[in-house]
Design a protein around this motif. Structure first.
Motif: not given
Length: 106
Positions: A54, A58, A43-45, A41, A49
């Motif tokens: 990422c 994942r 990394c996603r932010s 999360n 996204y």
């Protein structure tokens, strides 16, 4: 009446409750793979996204979740086999609850 069986995982909880609260992990995702979801999360932010970012984080998280599901399935199969061996059958008169609703027929 069905017995409730607590299915314990062979994977330990790595992330503490405080870490999960701090990382704002939703309650539904606080399982044995939460320690992998926290960096995913973040990394996603950081990467806004983007789906091609990422990927390694994942993949590791999804593999962990898959292993947990497979472990639960195998344990439930063993429980069912043990019940069959003991001759325990479902109570008659009650229909099993379907996993998905049946389509309406007109």
């Amino acid at each position: 009446m069905e017995e409730w069986v607590k299915l314990e995982s062979s994977k330990p909880m790595v992330a503490s409750r405080e870490e999960m609260v701090e990382a704002r992990v939703p309650l539904a995702y606080r399982d044995q793979c939460a320690h992998l979801l926290i960096p995913l999360n973040k990394c996603r932010s950081a990467e806004m996204y983007l789906p091609w970012k990422c990927e390694s984080e994942r993949h590791v998280y999804e593999k962990c979740e898959y292993e947990l599901v497979m472990e639960r399935i195998l344990k439930m199969q063993k429980i069912k086999e043990n019940k069959e061996k003991l001759g325990i059958q479902k109570e008659k008169g009650g229909a099993p609850i379907p996993l998905a609703p049946s389509p309406a027929t007109a």
